[in-house]
Write a protein that holds these residues in place. Structure first.
Motif, PDB file in Angstrom:
ATOM      1  N   PRO A 153      -9.310   0.185   3.268  1.00 30.34           N
ATOM      2  CA  PRO A 153      -8.095  -0.157   4.407  1.00 30.34           C
ATOM      3  C   PRO A 153      -8.996   0.992   5.424  1.00 30.34           C
ATOM      4  N   LYS A 154      -9.681   1.939   4.549  1.00 27.52           N
ATOM      5  CA  LYS A 154     -10.559   2.779   5.635  1.00 27.52           C
ATOM      6  C   LYS A 154     -11.488   3.278   4.733  1.00 27.52           C
ATOM      7  N   PRO A 155     -12.773   4.202   5.411  1.00 26.56           N
ATOM      8  CA  PRO A 155     -14.567   4.644   4.394  1.00 26.56           C
ATOM      9  C   PRO A 155     -13.943   5.240   3.075  1.00 26.56           C
ATOM     10  N   GLY A 156     -14.335   4.892   1.661  1.00 24.53           N
ATOM     11  CA  GLY A 156     -14.129   5.647   0.990  1.00 24.53           C
ATOM     12  C   GLY A 156     -12.765   5.554   0.014  1.00 24.53           C
ATOM     13  N   TRP A 157     -11.938   4.450   1.017  1.00 23.97           N
ATOM     14  CA  TRP A 157     -10.842   4.305   0.518  1.00 23.97           C
ATOM     15  C   TRP A 157     -10.702   2.831  -0.541  1.00 23.97           C
ATOM     16  N   PHE A 158      -9.993   2.433  -1.484  1.00 28.14           N
ATOM     17  CA  PHE A 158      -9.957   0.946  -1.698  1.00 28.14           C
ATOM     18  C   PHE A 158      -8.300   0.722  -1.826  1.00 28.14           C
ATOM     19  N   MET A 159      -8.289  -0.164  -1.510  1.00 32.16           N
ATOM     20  CA  MET A 159      -6.437  -0.205  -1.740  1.00 32.16           C
ATOM     21  C   MET A 159      -6.248  -1.743  -2.678  1.00 32.16           C
ATOM     22  N   SER A 160      -5.603  -2.198  -3.907  1.00 30.10           N
ATOM     23  CA  SER A 160      -5.172  -3.471  -4.292  1.00 30.10           C
ATOM     24  C   SER A 160      -3.539  -3.828  -4.961  1.00 30.10           C
ATOM     25  N   ARG A 161      -3.483  -4.691  -4.020  1.00 35.25           N
ATOM     26  CA  ARG A 161      -1.284  -5.118  -4.717  1.00 35.25           C
ATOM     27  C   ARG A 161      -1.550  -5.877  -6.404  1.00 35.25           C
ATOM     28  N   SER A 162      -1.484  -5.087  -6.989  1.00 33.50           N
ATOM     29  CA  SER A 162      -1.889  -5.087  -8.110  1.00 33.50           C
ATOM     30  C   SER A 162      -0.400  -3.532  -9.126  1.00 33.50           C
ATOM     31  N   GLY A 163      -0.809  -3.790 -10.211  1.00 35.04           N
ATOM     32  CA  GLY A 163       0.021  -2.947 -11.082  1.00 35.04           C
ATOM     33  C   GLY A 163       0.126  -3.217 -12.661  1.00 35.04           C
ATOM     34  N   TYR A 164       0.757  -2.591 -12.652  1.00 37.40           N
ATOM     35  CA  TYR A 164       1.371  -1.822 -14.519  1.00 37.40           C
ATOM     36  C   TYR A 164       2.373  -2.027 -15.582  1.00 37.40           C
ATOM     37  N   THR A 165       3.178  -2.837 -13.794  1.00 40.62           N
ATOM     38  CA  THR A 165       4.531  -2.667 -14.369  1.00 40.62           C
ATOM     39  C   THR A 165       5.818  -4.391 -14.001  1.00 40.62           C
ATOM     40  N   GLY A 166       4.943  -4.669 -13.859  1.00 39.20           N
ATOM     41  CA  GLY A 166       5.628  -6.192 -13.896  1.00 39.20           C
ATOM     42  C   GLY A 166       6.500  -6.361 -12.081  1.00 39.20           C
ATOM     43  N   GLU A 167       6.719  -4.869 -11.810  1.00 45.59           N
ATOM     44  CA  GLU A 167       6.790  -4.827 -10.185  1.00 45.59           C
ATOM     45  C   GLU A 167       5.732  -5.498  -9.509  1.00 45.59           C
TER      46      GLU A 167
END
Length: 368
Positions: free
Chosen positions: A179-193
């Motif tokens: 989303p901006k330099p030095g950031w990483f974002m994903s839509r995932s997870g470890y909860t089932g939600e």
């Protein structure tokens, strides 16, 4: 004991967790928040109902780039890295030559010759050594990132981020971007939600946390509830449910290895894995539901009515959303076919255990 505690690494946001009243414990070499004053049961339910915030900075991110990056990851993992679209994430593994699972990972393609690899905390050093060892044959660069890593999980997570003005809520499930330099974002997870994972510099992280906590739907969630959430969701914990002693066939994870990848067989452990797929496994990872209210824990032996060893519990605890004890483990295939009674041996007592479909709590990932 004191020396062990001194050797534990502290999270970059350690002061925030202390201020929030966290109770800490050691995990994978880190001093981690286990619970907050809300308590494990309410933290768990909060993530299922609202938006739970997890500090997962103990996990390791690798930025893999260069002309040989695609070929490296297709060799190191049973994965066709070149088939990933930019922004697409894929669940995969590092396997040894016997197809034992060294670690499970999520790989996201960020560009034509650039990928983000997210690995587990307990294996961070071994994974880096393994990846660098394989990379000797490829023209690429591996950067082990030193970031704060936060996960926001739950049905309100996307709306919380959107209202906070954070871009990325338009991501599809199992996709990621910067989303901006030095950031990483994903839509995932470890909860089932539904949920998001955000890696960012520590200097930005404090401001992000402060922004998120302006929304009353957000609460810190510790490692204890992270474990019960993932167990209800039927998700594996490396070192327990998947280890080098288990292969993807045993673990029921061959869905993560596409047909074309199997046919090409260019990854480490391909020969052994294809043999195991062809011959079938003598044991299978299953969900386990004990009778009554007493949980059965990891390493509990499973026996049949004659006392014969028929399997082992690899993860177990209480499922607050399920409302009963939940567990996972490996059971001999012939026992599954025979549907005979199974018992967990707990301190001399036999607790009847039933094979239960996974997950215990339905997944609610954002598929739209």
């Amino acid at each position: 004991m004191g020396n062990e505690e001194e050797q534990l690494k502290s999270l970059p946001l350690d002061d925030l967790h202390k201020a929030a009243g966290a109770r800490f414990g050691g995990f994978a070499g880190w001093s981690m928040p286990i619970t907050y004053p809300l308590g494990v049961m309410k933290e768990h339910l909060h993530a299922r109902e609202n938006a739970g915030l997890f500090d997962i900075s103990h996990m390791q991110l690798f930025d893999v780039s260069g002309p040989g990056a695609t070929a490296l990851l297709s060799r190191a993992c049973p994965l066709d890295a070149g088939a990933l679209q930019p922004g697409q994430s894929k669940y995969t593994f590092f396997l040894d030559e016997q197809a034992g699972i060294l670690d499970d990972l999520i790989v996201t393609r960020l560009g034509a010759a650039r990928y983000m690899v997210v690995a587990n905390a307990g294996n961070a050093a071994a994974d880096e050594a393994h990846l660098r060892g394989v990379a000797k044959d490829f023209d690429c660069k591996i950067d082990a990132l030193d970031h704060v890593f936060l996960a926001i999980q739950g049905p309100q997570a996307a709306d919380v981020l959107h209202k906070a003005g954070i871009s990325g809520t338009e991501l599809a499930f199992m996709h990621g971007f910067e989303p901006k330099p030095g950031w990483f974002m994903s839509r995932s997870g470890y909860t089932g939600e539904d949920g998001f994972e955000i890696a960012l510099p520590a200097t930005d992280a404090v401001e992000l946390v402060e922004t998120l906590f302006k929304d009353e739907r957000v609460a810190w969630v510790g490692l204890a509830a992270r474990d019960s959430l993932r167990l209800e969701a039927g998700l594996c914990l490396h070192g327990h449910d998947i280890t080098p002693d288990f292969n993807p066939v045993d673990a029921g994870l061959t869905w993560a290895i596409g047909k074309a990848v199997r046919e090409k067989a260019g990854f480490i452990g391909a020969k052994a894995l294809l043999e195991k797929i062809a011959s079938g496994s003598a044991r299978k990872r299953v969900g386990l539901k004990p009778d009554g209210r007493q949980p059965v824990r990891s390493e509990t032996v499973l026996i049949d009515a004659d006392g014969k060893h028929v399997g082992i519990v690899t993860s177990g605890g209480f499922g607050p959303s399920a409302g009963h004890p939940v567990a996972m483990g490996y059971v001999n295939k012939d026992i599954l076919a025979a549907t005979v009674p199974i018992f967990a041996e707990v301190r001399g007592n036999r607790i009847p255990v039933h094979i239960h479909p996974l997950p215990f709590t339905p997944h609610r990932y954002h598929k739209g």
